[in-house]
Design a protein around this motif. Structure first.
Motif, PDB file in Angstrom:
ATOM      1  N   GLU A   9      -3.940   8.300   5.219  1.00  0.00           N
ATOM      2  CA  GLU A   9      -3.845   8.186   6.685  1.00  0.00           C
ATOM      3  C   GLU A   9      -4.186   9.544   7.311  1.00  0.00           C
ATOM      4  O   GLU A   9      -3.311  10.298   7.741  1.00  0.00           O
TER       5      GLU A   9
ATOM      6  N   TYR B 284      -2.066   6.226  15.345  1.00  0.00           N
ATOM      7  CA  TYR B 284      -1.503   5.722  14.093  1.00  0.00           C
ATOM      8  C   TYR B 284      -1.199   4.226  14.145  1.00  0.00           C
ATOM      9  O   TYR B 284      -1.554   3.471  13.235  1.00  0.00           O
TER      10      TYR B 284
ATOM     11  N   LEU C  48      10.447   4.563  10.402  1.00  0.00           N
ATOM     12  CA  LEU C  48       9.319   3.806  10.955  1.00  0.00           C
ATOM     13  C   LEU C  48       9.712   2.400  11.415  1.00  0.00           C
ATOM     14  O   LEU C  48       8.851   1.572  11.693  1.00  0.00           O
TER      15      LEU C  48
ATOM     16  N   VAL D  69      -3.059   1.532  11.622  1.00  0.00           N
ATOM     17  CA  VAL D  69      -2.283   0.897  10.550  1.00  0.00           C
ATOM     18  C   VAL D  69      -2.389  -0.635  10.630  1.00  0.00           C
ATOM     19  O   VAL D  69      -2.583  -1.320   9.624  1.00  0.00           O
TER      20      VAL D  69
ATOM     21  N   ARG E 126       8.617   1.384   3.295  1.00  0.00           N
ATOM     22  CA  ARG E 126       8.487   2.748   3.813  1.00  0.00           C
ATOM     23  C   ARG E 126       9.820   3.218   4.371  1.00  0.00           C
ATOM     24  O   ARG E 126      10.815   2.491   4.345  1.00  0.00           O
TER      25      ARG E 126
ATOM     26  N   ALA F 108       0.695   4.916   1.536  1.00  0.00           N
ATOM     27  CA  ALA F 108      -0.087   5.405   2.676  1.00  0.00           C
ATOM     28  C   ALA F 108       0.313   6.832   3.063  1.00  0.00           C
ATOM     29  O   ALA F 108       0.913   7.053   4.115  1.00  0.00           O
ATOM     30  N   PRO F 109       0.001   7.806   2.216  1.00  0.00           N
ATOM     31  CA  PRO F 109       0.386   9.175   2.580  1.00  0.00           C
ATOM     32  C   PRO F 109      -0.415   9.709   3.777  1.00  0.00           C
ATOM     33  O   PRO F 109      -1.563   9.326   3.973  1.00  0.00           O
ATOM     34  N   SER F 110       0.237  10.540   4.557  1.00  0.00           N
ATOM     35  CA  SER F 110      -0.463  11.270   5.632  1.00  0.00           C
ATOM     36  C   SER F 110      -0.705  12.677   5.119  1.00  0.00           C
ATOM     37  O   SER F 110       0.265  13.392   4.849  1.00  0.00           O
TER      38      SER F 110
ATOM     39  N   ARG G 221       0.837  -1.211   0.000  1.00  0.00           N
ATOM     40  CA  ARG G 221       0.000   0.000   0.000  1.00  0.00           C
ATOM     41  C   ARG G 221       0.859   1.244   0.000  1.00  0.00           C
ATOM     42  O   ARG G 221       1.972   1.268   0.532  1.00  0.00           O
TER      43      ARG G 221
END
Ligand code: GLU
Length: 320
Positions: A48, A192, A214, A196, A210, A14-16, A12
């Protein structure tokens, strides 16, 4: 290390939407996209957008436009975390039921005053467990203290061990890096880490690519997955970030590196992709590239193992 049964993987993007995407974000998304396309994974898009008040109303659409401008695509509709509150609440209820989660009324100041050790240089403080086992219910916690309660999950003293396809073997002791951590905030929004984990399991995501900022989150997420019995852990690729010449993670202080800024200036996506490709280890100097060439030539083993640096030469390649 080879990834298992690559043809069935789901990944995926998954931009914030807490701000505009910059070159560093784009480079991580590109690595994810290239790995997925080369290995025929399915790519999902997840926004996100839980982190209010940091979420900006314009940023989700802009992230989508920026990625499409670069020819980074996905195979799903856009899922939004803000639509998934009920699923997060169910997961929290399970953790309360199993006594893995407990209410916490500590403020940041309380935690600092309790003499908790500040962790590394990223302002994370190890939670000393002040509220662990203290209140029988959230109502009791709130009534006794007059404060709204958040929820924390208990962590173990045994390290979480996992093999990352890029970062190698990781051994992270959550009791030492963060302590019991918040999974639901006192405004009633999932944190978060919980969101997730619930989403990755729900969507069958089993390949996560990513930034290596993280890595510690991966350990927290594995811990939650195990407590919630969500099945096998995903495979991970955590890649180094882009930094400025000062070695600090790319940010406003390094100038305006937003994709939207370059778009407005009329810089072509081929030029941006060329720089990002160079940052992925392709070539001795940046040159314009298009996505099909990147998909053909990208090689994970050539990806630099250290952070790549955005400097004046990069900026002048883009804008001269
Ligand atoms: N939304 C996160 C970010 O933009 C990425 C989270 C993840 O990939 O798990 O940093």
């Amino acid at each position: 290390m080879t990834d298992s049964d690559a043809s069935t993987h789901i990944t995926r993007l998954a931009p914030s939407p807490t701000g505009a995407l910059h070159l560093g974000n784009a480079r991580t998304f590109l690595v994810n996209y290239l790995l997925a396309r080369q290995r025929h994974w399915r790519i999902l898009m997840r926004m996100e957008d839980l982190d209010s008040p940091r979420v900006k109303p314009w940023a989700a659409q802009q992230a989508i436009d920026d990625l499409q401008w670069l020819s980074i695509a996905w195979d799903s509709t856009v899922a939004k975390q803000s639509d998934r509150g009920e699923a997060y609440r169910c997961a929290l209820d399970e953790l309360i039921e199993s006594s893995d989660a407990y209410p916490c009324v500590c403020s940041r100041k309380d935690i600092q005053q309790a003499g908790a050790a500040p962790h590394r240089d990223d302002h994370i403080t190890v939670y000393p467990g002040s509220c662990r086992g203290k209140y029988a219910s959230v109502r009791e916690a709130e009534q006794l203290t007059g404060r709204p309660a958040a929820w924390r999950v208990r962590v173990d003293s045994a390290p979480i061990v996992f093999d990352d396809h890029f970062a190698g073997r990781c051994e992270i002791n959550l009791a030492e890096t963060c302590g019991d951590f918040v999974i639901f905030r006192n405004e009633g929004l999932a944190g978060y880490q919980l969101a997730v984990v619930v989403d990755d399991a729900h969507e069958g995501v089993d390949a996560i690519v990513r930034g290596d900022d993280l890595l510690e989150s991966a350990a927290r997420q594995i811990h939650l997955r195990r407590l919630l019995a969500l099945g096998p852990e995903p495979e991970y690729w955590h890649v180094p970030l882009v930094t400025g010449a000062d070695g600090r993670r790319l940010a406003k202080r390094h100038g305006d590196t937003r994709l939207s800024h370059y778009r407005q200036m009329g810089v072509s996506p081929r030029r941006i992709l060329g720089l990002l490709g160079f940052w992925c280890g392709l070539g001795d100097e940046p040159r314009e590239m298009d996505m099909s060439e990147l998909i053909e030539t990208f090689d994970l083993s050539g990806l630099p193992g250290a952070p790549v640096i955005f400097d004046d030469a990069c900026e002048s390649f883009l804008t001269s």
